[in-house]
Write an enzyme that holds these catalytic residues in place. Structure first.
Site, PDB file in Angstrom:
ATOM      1  N   HIS A 137       0.828  -1.214   0.000  1.00 51.35           N
ATOM      2  CA  HIS A 137       0.000   0.000   0.000  1.00 51.35           C
ATOM      3  C   HIS A 137       0.860   1.263   0.000  1.00 51.35           C
ATOM      4  O   HIS A 137       1.996   1.271   0.480  1.00 51.35           O
ATOM      5  CB  HIS A 137      -1.029   0.012   1.141  1.00 51.35           C
ATOM      6  CG  HIS A 137      -0.524   0.244   2.516  1.00 51.35           C
ATOM      7  ND1 HIS A 137      -0.806  -0.591   3.572  1.00 51.35           N
ATOM      8  CD2 HIS A 137       0.228   1.238   3.054  1.00 51.35           C
ATOM      9  CE1 HIS A 137      -0.253  -0.113   4.679  1.00 51.35           C
ATOM     10  NE2 HIS A 137       0.392   0.994   4.393  1.00 51.35           N
ATOM     11  N   GLU A 142      -4.998   0.793  -0.076  1.00 45.85           N
ATOM     12  CA  GLU A 142      -4.800  -0.648   0.052  1.00 45.85           C
ATOM     13  C   GLU A 142      -4.927  -1.335  -1.314  1.00 45.85           C
ATOM     14  O   GLU A 142      -5.401  -0.716  -2.279  1.00 45.85           O
ATOM     15  CB  GLU A 142      -5.863  -1.216   1.013  1.00 45.85           C
ATOM     16  CG  GLU A 142      -5.731  -0.721   2.448  1.00 45.85           C
ATOM     17  CD  GLU A 142      -4.579  -1.384   3.224  1.00 45.85           C
ATOM     18  OE1 GLU A 142      -3.583  -1.816   2.593  1.00 45.85           O
ATOM     19  OE2 GLU A 142      -4.673  -1.445   4.459  1.00 45.85           O
TER      20      GLU A 142
HETATM   21  C1  GLP Z   1       1.221   3.305   7.316  1.00 50.43           C
HETATM   22  C2  GLP Z   1       1.140   4.615   6.540  1.00 50.43           C
HETATM   23  C3  GLP Z   1       1.927   4.556   5.262  1.00 50.43           C
HETATM   24  C4  GLP Z   1       3.301   3.984   5.537  1.00 50.43           C
HETATM   25  C5  GLP Z   1       3.184   2.593   6.074  1.00 50.43           C
HETATM   26  C6  GLP Z   1       4.531   1.922   6.326  1.00 50.43           C
HETATM   27  O1  GLP Z   1       0.280   2.387   6.934  1.00 50.43           O
HETATM   28  N1  GLP Z   1      -0.194   5.014   6.250  1.00 50.43           N
HETATM   29  O2  GLP Z   1       2.018   5.858   4.708  1.00 50.43           O
HETATM   30  O3  GLP Z   1       4.056   3.989   4.367  1.00 50.43           O
HETATM   31  O4  GLP Z   1       2.479   2.680   7.307  1.00 50.43           O
HETATM   32  O5  GLP Z   1       5.012   2.288   7.584  1.00 50.43           O
HETATM   33  P1  GLP Z   1       6.463   2.035   8.119  1.00 50.43           P
HETATM   34  O6  GLP Z   1       7.318   3.062   7.470  1.00 50.43           O
HETATM   35  O7  GLP Z   1       6.362   2.229   9.586  1.00 50.43           O
HETATM   36  O8  GLP Z   1       6.824   0.660   7.738  1.00 50.43           O
END
Ligand code: GLP
Length: 259
Positions: A137, A142
């Protein structure tokens, strides 16, 4: 799509911050696209440090990618609050210039429409930071999200709720609904920089960089973006077929090109 494989999140943070610094020096009133999650945190640390050394954000503005629906105002895990805590309170950007979709709005379609209009009125996003979910995503778009989508309400897949539960006291506290910029909105940013680290992202990175462009992997749409940069560490790059080619290309890139 340019793929740059780096030693770790500190190097990733520095390179992404270099691109933002270059942009701000060229265009002091740049519009920054702000992401949450843990991936962009090293970039925000770098930018806070550079602001302390004179990098000026006073004319810049920022737009968040997404927000949970239903968290009370000021909730520490609302993305508005995360962005304030991790980034905007640490640099000299004007608080009035920092925007996010309003997850507590009564009229959701109207607030989403207004958010799109605010981005356009600011002249569009110059540089959008992005992470990627383990399911591919982008923001909270999603799998199955329309490639033409604009800011709207979405339901989270259970995998995303489980991934994000670490920020809450329990899985039950993770909202089911979110507001998110659409894939069509994100594609209009003039430059996108996606950051991914850790082995848990290796499959998603392989799928969106080298797999087919498909709604089942929303980030794969970035293959159609004219200026997409992907910064990954060795673990996140470990499933890439062309990793050696990306390394060779970056090692031999003319310095004047920047990111
Ligand atoms: C969330 C956010 C996204 C982000 C993703 C991954 O779902 N809405 O924008 O890219 O998490 O997060 P992380 O960087 O903590 O793996």
């Amino acid at each position: 799509m340019e793929v740059v494989i780096l030693g770790g999140s500190r190097q990733i943070g520095k390179l992404a911050a270099d691109a933002i610094e270059d942009l701000l020096r060229r265009k002091p009133n740049a519009v920054l696209g702000l992401a949450t999650g843990s991936s962009p945190l090293p970039v925000y640390d770098q930018l806070a440090e550079r602001c302390g050394q004179g990098l000026d954000f006073s004319q810049a503005s920022g737009f968040a990618l997404d927000e949970y629906v239903g968290l009370p105002a000021g909730h520490p895990e609302s993305y508005r609050e995360v962005i304030r805590r991790e980034f905007t309170s640490r640099v000299n950007i004007a608080p009035d210039n920092v925007h996010g979709p309003d997850g507590s709005a009564g009229d959701i379609p109207a607030t989403c429409q207004a958010y799109e209009e605010a981005i356009s009125a600011a002249g569009g996003v110059d540089l959008q930071l992005l992470g990627v979910g383990t399911d591919g995503h982008l923001a909270f778009n999603e799998p199955g999200s329309s490639f033409a989508s604009r800011t709207r309400i979405k339901s989270l897949i259970e995998q995303t709720r489980r991934d994000n539960a670490r920020f809450f006291n329990s899985l039950a506290e993770v909202p089911h609904h979110v507001l998110t910029q659409g894939l069509g909105t994100i594609m209009e940013a003039r430059h996108v920089i996606l950051l991914a680290t850790g082995a848990q992202k290796a499959q998603a990175v392989r799928d969106f960089v080298e797999g087919p462009v498909s709604a089942i992997c929303p980030a794969s749409l970035l293959q159609f973006h004219p200026h997409a940069t992907v910064l990954v560490d060795e673990a996140a790059a470990s499933a890439l077929k062309l990793a050696d080619f990306y390394r060779h290309t970056y090692d031999n890139k003319p310095a004047w090109q920047g990111l």
